[in-house]
Design an enzyme around this catalytic site. Structure first.
Site, PDB file in Angstrom:
ATOM      1  N   THR A   5      37.038  26.653  71.528  1.00  0.00           N
ATOM      2  CA  THR A   5      36.077  25.851  70.777  1.00  0.00           C
ATOM      3  C   THR A   5      36.833  24.820  69.957  1.00  0.00           C
ATOM      4  O   THR A   5      37.930  25.088  69.467  1.00  0.00           O
ATOM      5  CB  THR A   5      35.242  26.728  69.832  1.00  0.00           C
ATOM      6  OG1 THR A   5      36.124  27.321  68.859  1.00  0.00           O
ATOM      7  CG2 THR A   5      34.526  27.826  70.582  1.00  0.00           C
ATOM      8  N   GLU A  34      29.929  29.278  72.756  1.00  0.00           N
ATOM      9  CA  GLU A  34      29.804  30.728  72.881  1.00  0.00           C
ATOM     10  C   GLU A  34      28.673  31.157  73.811  1.00  0.00           C
ATOM     11  O   GLU A  34      28.590  32.328  74.180  1.00  0.00           O
ATOM     12  CB  GLU A  34      29.590  31.346  71.493  1.00  0.00           C
ATOM     13  CG  GLU A  34      30.789  31.294  70.576  1.00  0.00           C
ATOM     14  CD  GLU A  34      30.970  29.972  69.834  1.00  0.00           C
ATOM     15  OE1 GLU A  34      31.817  29.911  68.937  1.00  0.00           O
ATOM     16  OE2 GLU A  34      30.276  28.978  70.167  1.00  0.00           O
ATOM     17  N   TRP A  66      16.924  22.749  49.776  1.00  0.00           N
ATOM     18  CA  TRP A  66      17.692  22.395  50.965  1.00  0.00           C
ATOM     19  C   TRP A  66      17.145  21.103  51.565  1.00  0.00           C
ATOM     20  O   TRP A  66      15.935  20.945  51.731  1.00  0.00           O
ATOM     21  CB  TRP A  66      17.604  23.511  52.011  1.00  0.00           C
ATOM     22  CG  TRP A  66      18.489  24.682  51.709  1.00  0.00           C
ATOM     23  CD1 TRP A  66      19.124  24.950  50.536  1.00  0.00           C
ATOM     24  CD2 TRP A  66      18.828  25.735  52.611  1.00  0.00           C
ATOM     25  NE1 TRP A  66      19.837  26.113  50.646  1.00  0.00           N
ATOM     26  CE2 TRP A  66      19.677  26.616  51.906  1.00  0.00           C
ATOM     27  CE3 TRP A  66      18.515  26.024  53.923  1.00  0.00           C
ATOM     28  CZ2 TRP A  66      20.204  27.763  52.479  1.00  0.00           C
ATOM     29  CZ3 TRP A  66      19.040  27.169  54.495  1.00  0.00           C
ATOM     30  CH2 TRP A  66      19.875  28.024  53.789  1.00  0.00           C
ATOM     31  N   LYS A 121      22.443  20.854  49.648  1.00  0.00           N
ATOM     32  CA  LYS A 121      21.749  21.643  48.619  1.00  0.00           C
ATOM     33  C   LYS A 121      21.630  20.787  47.365  1.00  0.00           C
ATOM     34  O   LYS A 121      22.616  20.535  46.666  1.00  0.00           O
ATOM     35  CB  LYS A 121      22.509  22.938  48.335  1.00  0.00           C
ATOM     36  CG  LYS A 121      22.715  23.801  49.577  1.00  0.00           C
ATOM     37  CD  LYS A 121      23.579  25.009  49.289  1.00  0.00           C
ATOM     38  CE  LYS A 121      23.863  25.785  50.571  1.00  0.00           C
ATOM     39  NZ  LYS A 121      24.767  25.047  51.493  1.00  0.00           N
TER      40      LYS A 121
END
Length: 556
Positions: free
Chosen positions: A192, A339, A454, A449
Site C-alpha cells: 500500500t 486491502e 465534523w 473537526k
C-alpha cells in the site's frame, strides 16, 4: 448420519486456482488479440504459449514453491503473462509500485524478499546501486523496449542477469504442466502507498483472486450495455498493473476472452491514440488520469464515443463527471482499497428506473455505489455496533467479503487492528442509504473537526468542483484558535480561467448553505489558488502533505 458428501474416486476437486481462469478462453478465444502499445500484437494462442514459456524459464532458476518473483514494469503484455505464469507455478507475484520514492521501492523489495526480479531497463537506475550481496535477489530478467542492454549496469553483480525476457522466452519450451495445489496458497503481494510510515504489504490467495474475478465479471456484467462489460468489449487499463492488480480487470478480461490493450507508460497522446485506433470500449482510472485524457481529447477536438470508464481511488466530483460525459464518456464510480483486492461497490444502473434529470444522473454516478455480490457492508459507530441506515447514521464503513486480505505481510499487529471484531475496518466515514447506496463522506484522518462538529472535506470539494473554472480542488483542515480547525480550500484553476475571483467560487458553497446541503460552518474560511495539488504514487490527493505545507495557514 454425516451430511459431508463423498465424491467418486476419480472426481476432480477443482481447486480455485488462477489457472482455472484460462479455461474458457483457451477454448473460445484463441484468435482474440492482445496489443502492447504501438510495439507488439499477438493472439491469445500466443499468450498461452508465452505463459508456458515463462513458467519454463522460472523453472530453470532453482526456485521452490512460495518463492517471490517481483516485477518492475510499465503496463505491458509481459506483466499480463506474469499475472498468470508466476502464481500458476506456485510462486508469489510481487507487483512493485514504481511510483514510490526510490527508498520506499527498495524497502518493499527488502521486505518481500523476492528471489527473481523482472526489471524494465527504464528502472535500472533505481536498483543499479542496490546492495545485492545482502539481498534476496538471485536472478534478474531484463525487460526492454528501447534496445537497451544490461551490459555493465550491475557491475560485479552482472552474473545475476539471466538474460533478456523475449530471448529467454524464445529459447524456452512452450509446454508446461501447471500443477494443482491448495487454493489458499498465496498468489500475489503488493504494498500500500500509505501516506504515513512504511508501506504495508497485502497478499491474496488463489481462491481470493478467482472469487474476486468471478464477482467482478458478474457484477459489471449485470449493468446495462452503456455501463456493463460484454464479450465484444475492448479493454485497456489506465490504472497501473502494479496497483491492486489493475483493479482485477486483467484477470477478468482474460477469463472472458476480451481483446486487451496495454499502453505501457501513461502518456496522454498514446492513451488517446490507442483508445481511438484500437476502439477501446471499457477502462478504469483515477480522476487525475481522467483529467489528463480529457485535456488531450479537447486539444484534438475528439470525442470518446461512449467509452465506459469506472473511476476509483479518489472521489469523482460532479464537475469532473459532467466534463467527462460532455466528451462522450460513460463515467461512473467503483469503490475499494488495496486491502479489498479491490472491488467492493459499484454505481448501480437499471434499464427500468425512472428517467433522471442530468443533475440527478451525475450525482448518482458520483455515489460510492451499492455493494457488489457477496459483500457484507455495514456502518459501525464508536461502540463497534451497526448504526443502521440513513444520512443521520454516519460511522466507519466495515466489510466482509471472501477476497479481502487476511492480514498484512509480516505485520500481524497491523492485521489484528485491520480485522478488529471480525470485520475489516476501512477507516472511511460513511452512511448507507435505505436503498443500499454507500456514501463515503470522508477518510477518518481527513475529517475536519470545527467547534465540536465534523465537516466532510469531500462534500465541500464536490460543491466547489461544480464551478466551471475549477480544474481540481482539495479541502483540508488547518488550525484555528477559536474553532480548533477550519477548512482551507486549495483550488487549481483551468488555464483559460486564471482571472477567476475567490468570491465567485465561494458563492457556490454559500448557495449550498442556503439550500440546506451543508451547514454554514462548512464554508471554507480561506481559499488559495495553487498551480497543482500534491498526489500520492497512485494519483490520489495527498492530504497529509497538504496539511504539512499549509500548517501555518491558520487564521488568527
Amino acid at each position: 448420519m454425516s451430511n459431508i458428501y463423498h465424491s467418486a474416486p476419480s472426481a476432480y476437486d477443482f481447486p480455485l486456482l488462477v489457472k482455472q481462469l484460462l479455461n474458457r478462453a483457451k477454448t473460445v478465444s484463441q484468435d482474440q488479440e492482445i496489443v502492447y502499445a504501438d510495439k507488439k500484437r499477438f493472439t491469445y494462442k500466443d499468450l498461452f504459449n508465452r505463459i508456458n514459456r515463462l513458467a519454463n524459464v522460472l523453472d530453470g532458476l532453482n526456485l521452490v514453491a512460495g518463492d517471490v518473483v517481483a516485477v518492475m514494469d510499465w503496463d505491458s503484455h509481459r506483466y499480463l503473462e506474469s499475472y498468470f505464469s508466476v502464481p500458476m507455478s506456485e510462486y508469489i507475484l510481487q507487483t512493485v509500485n514504481i511510483r514510490l520514492s526510490p527508498e520506499k521501492i527498495l524497502y518493499t523489495i527488502n521486505h518481500a524478499k523476492p528471489k527473481v526480479l523482472l526489471l524494465n531497463s527504464e528502472f535500472a537506475p533505481l536498483v543499479k546501486d542496490y546492495q545485492f550481496e545482502n539481498s534476496s535477489i538471485e536472478h534478474i530478467i531484463w525487460l526492454d523496449d528501447n534496445g537497451v542492454t544490461s551490459d555493465g549496469v550491475f557491475g560485479g553483480n552482472q552474473n545475476r542477469v539471466k538474460g533478456e525476457y523475449e530471448a529467454l522466452l524464445a529459447a524456452a519450451d512452450d509446454h508446461f504442466d501447471f500443477p494443482d495445489f491448495d487454493e489458499n496458497t498465496i498468489a500475489t503481494t503488493f504494498y500500500t502507498s500509505g501516506t504515513t510510515g512504511d508501506p504495508k504489504g497485502v497478499f491474496f490467495s488463489h481462491r481470493q483472486l478467482v472469487l474476486h474475478t468471478l464477482t467482478e465479471a458478474a457484477s459489471i456484467g449485470m449493468l446495462p450495455n452503456k455501463q456493463g462489460v460484454s464479450y465484444g468489449d475492448v479493454y485497456m487499463p489506465m490504472t497501473p498493473m502494479f496497483h491492486v492488480h489493475a483493479w482485477g480487470f486483467p484477470f477478468t478480461a482474460t477469463m472472458t476472452g476480451l481483446k486487451q490493450v496495454y499502453p505501457g507508460r501513461y502518456a496522454p497522446n498514446l492513451l488517446m491514440d490507442l483508445i481511438i485506433n484500437e476502439k477501446v470500449s471499457i477502462t478504469h482510472c483515477v480522476p487525475t488520469i481522467l483529467q489528463m485524457v480529457l485535456k488531450e481529447a479537447q486539444d484534438r477536438d475528439a470525442s470518446f464515443n461512449g467509452l465506459k470508464m469506472i473511476i476509483g481511488g479518489s472521489r469523482l466530483t460532479e464537475g469532473l463527471a459532467k466534463a467527462a460525459m460532455d466528451q462522450g464518456i460513460e463515467v461512473y464510480t467503483g469503490y475499494g482499497m488495496s486491502e479489498t483486492a479491490p472491488l467492493i461497490s459499484l454505481t448501480d444502473f437499471s434499464l427500468n428506473e425512472p428517467l433522471l434529470s442530468e443533475e440527478e444522473d451525475i450525482a448518482r454516478r458520483c455515489m460510492t455505489g451499492k455493494p457488489v455480490l457477496m459483500v457484507d457492508a455495514q456502518v459501525w459507530g464508536e461502540s463497534n455496533q451497526p448504526v443502521g441506515t440513513g444520512q443521520e447514521n454516519t460511522g466507519e464503513l466495515v466489510l466482509r467479503a471472501p477476497w479481502l486480505t487476511q492480514s498484512y505481510l509480516k505485520n500481524d499487529d497491523a492485521g489484528k487492528e485491520l480485522w478488529e471484531n471480525g470485520y475489516m475496518h476501512t477507516q472511511d466515514i460513511a452512511y448507507i442509504r435505505p436503498d443500499g447506496y454507500i456514501k463515503i463522506t470522508d477518510r477518518l484522518k481527513d475529517v475536519i473537526k470545527s467547534g465540536g462538529e465534523w465537516i466532510s472535506s469531500l462534500e465541500i470539494e464536490t460543491i466547489l468542483s461544480l464551478h466551471p473554472a475549477v480544474a481540481d480542488v482539495s479541502v483540508i483542515g488547518v488550525r484555528d484558535k477559536q474553532w480548533g480547525e477550519r477548512p482551507l480550500a486549495l483550488v487549481v484553476l483551468k488555464s483559460n480561467c486564471q482571472d477567476t475571483k475567490v468570491d465567485d467560487i465561494k458563492a457556490l458553497a454559500e448557495q449550498a448553505v442556503a439550500r440546506g446541503i451543508i451547514p454554514k460552518y462548512g464554508v471554507p474560511s480561506q481559499f488559495k489558488f495553487v498551480d497543482e495539488l500534491p498526489k500520492t504514487s497512485v494519483g490520489k490527493h495527498d492530504k497529509k502533505v497538504m496539511r504539512e505545507m499549509y500548517a501555518n495557514q491558520s487564521e488568527v
